[in-house]
Write a protein that holds these residues in place. Structure first.
Motif, PDB file in Angstrom:
ATOM      1  N   TRP A  22      37.411  24.230  46.334  1.00 48.85           N
ATOM      2  CA  TRP A  22      36.297  24.793  45.577  1.00 48.85           C
ATOM      3  C   TRP A  22      36.840  25.415  44.274  1.00 48.85           C
ATOM      4  CZ3 TRP A  22      31.184  25.186  47.661  1.00 48.85           C
ATOM      5  CH2 TRP A  22      30.289  25.837  46.812  1.00 48.85           C
ATOM      6  N   SER A  23      36.226  25.068  43.163  1.00 47.53           N
ATOM      7  CA  SER A  23      36.622  25.605  41.850  1.00 47.53           C
ATOM      8  C   SER A  23      38.126  25.435  41.596  1.00 47.53           C
ATOM      9  CB  SER A  23      36.267  27.092  41.737  1.00 47.53           C
ATOM     10  OG  SER A  23      34.918  27.276  41.970  1.00 47.53           O
ATOM     11  N   ARG A 133      43.508  41.417  31.012  1.00 49.47           N
ATOM     12  CA  ARG A 133      43.802  42.702  31.651  1.00 49.47           C
ATOM     13  C   ARG A 133      43.764  43.797  30.599  1.00 49.47           C
ATOM     14  NH1 ARG A 133      45.791  41.759  36.518  1.00 49.47           N
ATOM     15  NH2 ARG A 133      46.225  39.587  36.878  1.00 49.47           N
ATOM     16  N   ARG A 134      43.469  44.995  31.062  1.00 52.57           N
ATOM     17  CA  ARG A 134      43.447  46.126  30.134  1.00 52.57           C
ATOM     18  C   ARG A 134      44.858  46.578  29.780  1.00 52.57           C
ATOM     19  NH1 ARG A 134      38.368  47.806  29.603  1.00 52.57           N
ATOM     20  NH2 ARG A 134      38.832  49.815  28.699  1.00 52.57           N
ATOM     21  N   SER A 135      45.837  45.994  30.463  1.00 55.97           N
ATOM     22  CA  SER A 135      47.217  46.382  30.167  1.00 55.97           C
ATOM     23  C   SER A 135      47.848  45.479  29.098  1.00 55.97           C
ATOM     24  CB  SER A 135      48.047  46.341  31.446  1.00 55.97           C
ATOM     25  OG  SER A 135      47.923  45.073  32.055  1.00 55.97           O
ATOM     26  N   GLU A 186      36.726  54.775  21.337  1.00 55.41           N
ATOM     27  CA  GLU A 186      35.373  55.131  21.766  1.00 55.41           C
ATOM     28  C   GLU A 186      35.218  56.613  22.052  1.00 55.41           C
ATOM     29  OE1 GLU A 186      34.491  52.446  24.949  1.00 55.41           O
ATOM     30  OE2 GLU A 186      34.311  50.746  23.593  1.00 55.41           O
TER      31      GLU A 186
ATOM     32  N   GLU B 127      32.391  30.781  39.039  1.00 53.50           N
ATOM     33  CA  GLU B 127      31.649  29.530  38.848  1.00 53.50           C
ATOM     34  C   GLU B 127      30.742  29.193  40.032  1.00 53.50           C
ATOM     35  OE1 GLU B 127      34.530  26.495  37.819  1.00 53.50           O
ATOM     36  OE2 GLU B 127      35.498  27.923  36.466  1.00 53.50           O
ATOM     37  N   THR B 128      30.857  29.954  41.099  1.00 55.48           N
ATOM     38  CA  THR B 128      30.086  29.653  42.307  1.00 55.48           C
ATOM     39  C   THR B 128      28.715  30.330  42.262  1.00 55.48           C
ATOM     40  OG1 THR B 128      32.181  29.593  43.478  1.00 55.48           O
ATOM     41  CG2 THR B 128      30.217  29.728  44.831  1.00 55.48           C
ATOM     42  N   PHE B 251      40.856  56.391  33.638  1.00 60.71           N
ATOM     43  CA  PHE B 251      39.969  55.878  32.580  1.00 60.71           C
ATOM     44  C   PHE B 251      39.221  56.960  31.808  1.00 60.71           C
ATOM     45  CE2 PHE B 251      39.887  52.192  35.627  1.00 60.71           C
ATOM     46  CZ  PHE B 251      40.692  51.384  34.855  1.00 60.71           C
ATOM     47  N   GLN B 255      34.869  55.897  29.747  1.00 59.89           N
ATOM     48  CA  GLN B 255      35.145  54.489  30.040  1.00 59.89           C
ATOM     49  C   GLN B 255      34.600  54.107  31.414  1.00 59.89           C
ATOM     50  OE1 GLN B 255      37.052  52.196  27.872  1.00 59.89           O
ATOM     51  NE2 GLN B 255      36.212  53.806  26.599  1.00 59.89           N
ATOM     52  N   LYS B 258      31.240  52.639  31.787  1.00 57.86           N
ATOM     53  CA  LYS B 258      31.060  51.375  31.065  1.00 57.86           C
ATOM     54  C   LYS B 258      31.341  50.165  31.951  1.00 57.86           C
ATOM     55  CE  LYS B 258      34.027  50.142  27.793  1.00 57.86           C
ATOM     56  NZ  LYS B 258      34.814  50.197  26.570  1.00 57.86           N
ATOM     57  N   PHE B 259      32.229  50.352  32.927  1.00 58.64           N
ATOM     58  CA  PHE B 259      32.670  49.224  33.741  1.00 58.64           C
ATOM     59  C   PHE B 259      31.625  48.827  34.780  1.00 58.64           C
ATOM     60  CE2 PHE B 259      37.014  51.256  33.040  1.00 58.64           C
ATOM     61  CZ  PHE B 259      37.256  50.490  31.916  1.00 58.64           C
ATOM     62  N   LYS B 268      43.228  46.083  38.429  1.00 54.98           N
ATOM     63  CA  LYS B 268      43.779  45.112  37.484  1.00 54.98           C
ATOM     64  C   LYS B 268      44.939  45.686  36.667  1.00 54.98           C
ATOM     65  CE  LYS B 268      40.718  42.284  35.344  1.00 54.98           C
ATOM     66  NZ  LYS B 268      39.427  41.914  34.733  1.00 54.98           N
ATOM     67  N   ILE B 269      44.991  47.007  36.549  1.00 58.66           N
ATOM     68  CA  ILE B 269      46.061  47.564  35.702  1.00 58.66           C
ATOM     69  C   ILE B 269      47.241  48.130  36.482  1.00 58.66           C
ATOM     70  CG2 ILE B 269      44.537  48.069  33.750  1.00 58.66           C
ATOM     71  CD1 ILE B 269      44.826  51.072  34.622  1.00 58.66           C
ATOM     72  N   ARG B 277      52.514  42.801  39.588  1.00 59.80           N
ATOM     73  CA  ARG B 277      51.253  42.943  38.840  1.00 59.80           C
ATOM     74  C   ARG B 277      50.244  41.945  39.390  1.00 59.80           C
ATOM     75  NH1 ARG B 277      54.652  42.127  34.148  1.00 59.80           N
ATOM     76  NH2 ARG B 277      55.543  44.107  33.559  1.00 59.80           N
ATOM     77  N   GLY B 278      49.004  42.086  38.947  1.00 59.60           N
ATOM     78  CA  GLY B 278      47.981  41.116  39.348  1.00 59.60           C
ATOM     79  C   GLY B 278      47.680  41.172  40.829  1.00 59.60           C
ATOM     80  N   GLU B 280      45.090  42.512  42.090  1.00 58.02           N
ATOM     81  CA  GLU B 280      43.667  42.753  42.329  1.00 58.02           C
ATOM     82  C   GLU B 280      43.043  41.726  43.275  1.00 58.02           C
ATOM     83  OE1 GLU B 280      44.857  41.934  39.377  1.00 58.02           O
ATOM     84  OE2 GLU B 280      43.633  40.401  38.417  1.00 58.02           O
TER      85      GLU B 280
END
Lengths: 419, 387
Positions: A22-23, A133-135, A186, B127-128, B251, B255, B258-259, B268-269, B277-278, B280
């Motif tokens: 899938w995908s 990513r925000r990093s 901001e 995409e699903t 944050f 911030q 906003k998310f 994610k960070i 890393r990564g 998430e």
């Protein structure tokens, strides 16, 4: 019998429908974007196309060639115009023939000229897209962003990798993740700032700088790299820029997502000192007593204090440091306590002055990149509420006092210079 | 033997007994579930700088909503709200009250189902189509509950450890990124932001009170209901407070609101030693599991209240009946923004008033009818009579 038959049909239906994952996204179908560059559109471009975007794409086959002894560039830079960042990205996808994959994107570069028009649209596109990513790091380029993407560092395969190494490991430039920059721009209590990058010829930096007519001496940190990178333009620059390496220096100052100026040289150092990011770095200065001198800053503790007296903002910055001596031009005996105290006093004056220069320069732009507004907000929220609307003016006219004190904790591995 | 015969006369698994520890883990499905995904944004946007204070304060204050549940559980051991409400208010009004509770929990189930589907889609499979997630979750939920409540309790027991582990990991890994300046100053706008944040959490407390009033009948030892309920509520409060603190500390309040999902952005960070890393995708997978367990809890609550109100309907049938409106409700939500707008309205203006009214009414009538007096618990007396 019936349940068995039902199970059989369910399994059959599942098997017939599962023709692949899938995908699914095959590695060979993806174009891995390592870096993104934003420049102002070239002259003569369609007036409706406001964004000129370049992507640095990893040539995955080149990695295989390199591993097997073949030759070939490992990154390819391609550009396109678009009505905004998202449209430009789509335009590039039409050239590539692969699914553009941003999961590995590590840095986004924006030319000074483009940044002066404001980063609102670019930041919005980055923030909205879930793949970023925000990093990731955002850099302002003195010159063209595309040139930096095309630069070929000597010790890394891709310019973006070299830039990240400079930020993360060597600590020679302002280190701020994209997410924190967004938060700054901001916020009401602080303005944003970003590191400046550029390109220089490998091994010929000093000569190039002199030829470019820069006032700043070659090799001096924070001097900016615009002399070299900024002079190149269009496709003619491509060949030249490929022979260049990345150079970091200076800090871009923002006001409400628009770049309004730069901090360079001593002011740039002062900014990094204030942000306590000048760790384990050489700080060079000229003194009457010791001639040219360099120290390694080992510890920094900067405490700002703000107050409003008779409607005027007063900023007091107290810096405490510890440092080690790296170089003295004239012979010195550091076993003498008075000499050490004298060096400490001179260094304290230099550091305090550098910080003051940074603040004064930022004042000239009306951009509180130091977060003095935040200091006032945390100290006296009611007073902040009273002055928040006129803060840029208040900050610009503020009275700044900077003082420093500290200790020289080491003198290297020798105690006396040989005369 | 008596217990076995009692079980066989009830809908499948509706009188299954679980231990206190299992009860706590089941409680987490409502008190934690996917709440941390929404609570951080909702409370953050309402309370601003005071958000990280509002969450623990609200969890402590709102414990009061659980008092009626513990009270009735001690007076009617082994019985659910759908059963003792009929004893206290009489058949008609008891059923009416149960139906009102069922309706609000059904509406909450629809939104939670859609929220989990949206989160799954946004974070992992953009995409699903959303119907795929809704149908998949629905099938999983119904299959789990068809196997009985104890199976669900055991699933919670195993899977919630992963969810709690992922949340604690998130908090610990983000500690180095916390900026204390994002947490100060507080109370400079008075107490209103804090109280408004607390009110939002009160909606969660109301949901938990209704759920507890249903599952209290499953506890093997009815005397442990207060301890079990409080553990389930306060441990979740502690965990959500830590998540709130981490999200706000990293944050900042501006911030955070906003998310779409602040904890996802936090996931994610985070990185460990500049190498790992990564992460998430791993964390999000466990959060989708939490979403599944949460939806299951809502389904169970609505279906079991239905069997109490309409004893002729079997539990599997009631599951299928409630799944239709829940699916329709989830599917009919137009978009993400509508979903986010409906959540606070439902919790604050529907579930909270309904829960307060229901428990208030039950306490008042039970008191007037002398059912709250010390002595033999009413449920015990009835059971003894039956036996």
């Amino acid at each position: 019998m019936m349940p068995k038959l039902a199970v059989f049909f369910v399994i059959l239906a599942v098997i017939l429908n599962i023709t692949g994952c899938w995908s699914q996204k095959n590695m060979s179908d993806l174009a891995f974007v390592m870096g993104i560059g934003f420049d102002v559109p070239p002259e003569g471009a369609d007036a409706q196309m406001h964004e000129y975007l370049s992507l640095q794409i990893a040539v995955t086959s080149a990695f295989v060639q390199e591993a097997t002894g073949g030759a070939g560039g490992v990154a390819w830079v391609t550009s396109a115009l678009g009505k905004g960042p998202a449209d430009a990205k789509q335009s590039i996808a039409k050239q590539i023939g692969r699914v553009v994959f941003y999961g590995h994107t590590a840095a986004i570069l924006v030319s000074k000229e483009r940044a002066e028009k404001g980063l609102q649209g670019i930041m919005d596109a980055i923030e909205r897209y879930p793949g970023f990513r925000r990093s990731i790091r955002l850099f302002i380029v003195d010159g063209k962003a595309r040139d930096v993407l095309e630069a070929q560092p000597k010790l890394d395969q891709i310019s973006i990798t070299a830039m990240l190494r400079m930020v993360r490991h060597t600590g020679i430039t302002y280190d701020i993740p994209f997410g924190d920059f967004v938060a700054q721009t901001e916020s009401e209590t602080i303005e944003g700032a970003l590191p400046i990058a550029g390109t220089v010829p490998p091994g010929g930096y000093s000569i190039e700088k002199k030829e470019a007519g820069s006032e700043v001496g070659g090799g001096q940190e924070g001097g900016g790299a615009g002399g070299a990178g900024g002079k190149q333009s269009g496709s003619d620059s491509s060949k030249q820029s490929q022979e260049k390496i990345v150079h970091m220096g200076g800090v871009a100052v923002f006001r409400e997502k628009k770049m309004v100026g730069t901090l360079e040289g001593q002011a740039s150092n002062g900014f990094l000192l204030f942000k306590e990011q000048f760790h384990n770095r050489i700080y060079a200065f000229e003194t009457d007593e010791f001639g040219d001198m360099s120290v390694i800053i080992r510890m920094l503790n900067v405490k700002p204090d703000v107050n409003i007296v008779k409607g005027r903002l007063q900023i007091r910055i107290k810096t405490v440091f510890s440092a080690g001596v790296a170089h003295v031009e004239t012979a010195q005996d550091f076993t003498d306590k008075h000499i050490r105290e004298k060096v400490t006093r001179v260094l304290a004056g230099e550091l305090a002055d550098a910080i003051k220069q940074a603040v004064t320069k930022a004042q000239s732009y009306g951009s509180d990149v130091f977060g003095f507004g935040g200091q006032l907000f945390r100290k006296n929220p009611k007073l902040w509420k009273q002055y928040r609307e006129t803060w840029p003016e208040l900050f610009s006219n503020a009275e700044v006092q900077s003082e420093a004190s500290g200790t020289i904790i080491r003198t290297g591995i020798i105690r006396q210079s040989s005369s | 033997m008596k217990a076995v015969s009692r079980m066989s006369s009830s809908p499948k698994g509706s009188k299954t007994k679980i231990g206190s520890y299992q009860g706590v883990m089941v409680s987490f499905s409502i008190t934690i579930g996917t709440l941390f995904i929404t609570i951080t944004r909702e409370v953050g946007s309402i309370s601003g700088m005071e958000a990280y204070i509002a969450v623990p304060a609200a969890y402590l204050i709102m414990t009061i909503l659980l008092v009626p549940v513990f009270l009735f559980s001690s007076r009617f051991p082994g019985k659910r709200i759908g059963e003792y409400s009929q004893t206290i208010l009489g058949g008609f009004f008891g059923r009416l009250l149960s139906l009102a509770l069922m309706a609000v929990m059904m509406a909450a189930a629809a939104l939670v189902l859609r929220n989990t589907a949206e989160f799954w889609g946004a974070a992992l499979m953009p995409e699903t189509p959303v119907w795929f997630f809704l149908v998949t979750l629905l099938i999983l939920v119904i299959y789990t509950l068809m196997n009985g409540f104890e199976v669900y309790a055991r699933v919670c027991q195993v899977l919630f450890m992963i969810v709690i582990g992922s949340l604690l990991f998130l908090v610990i890994a983000s500690l180095v990124k916390v900026d204390l300046e994002n947490l100060l100053p507080v109370f400079y706008r008075g107490w209103e932001p804090l109280l408004r944040g607390c009110l939002r959490v009160a909606g969660f407390a109301a949901q938990y009170a209704i759920f507890s009033a249903v599952i209290c009948g499953h506890l093997r030892d009815a005397r442990t209901i207060a301890a079990t309920g409080l553990k389930g509520w306060l441990i979740a409060g502690l965990l959500l407070s830590l998540i709130m603190l981490a999200v706000q500390g990293v944050f900042g309040p501006q911030q955070m609101k906003k998310f779409v999902s602040p904890p996802l952005e936090l996931a994610k960070i985070i990185e460990i030693g500049g190498v790992a890393r990564g992460l998430e995708a791993l964390l999000v997978s466990s959060w989708i599991i939490a979403g599944f367990l949460q939806i299951t809890a809502y389904f169970y609550t609505t279906a079991i209240i239905m069997t109490d109100v309409f004893p002729r309907i079997s539990f599997p049938t009631s599951l299928l009946i409630v799944s239709a409106p829940i699916f329709a409700g989830a599917y009919l939500v137009n978009d993400q923004e509508q979903l986010f707008a409906l959540f606070p309205v439902l919790r604050t203006y529907l579930i909270l008033p309904v829960a307060i009214t229901a428990f208030g009414l039950l306490i008042t009538v039970a008191f007037l009818r002398g059912m709250l007096k010390h002595g033999t618990p009413s449920g015990q007396k009835e059971r003894e009579e039956m036996e």
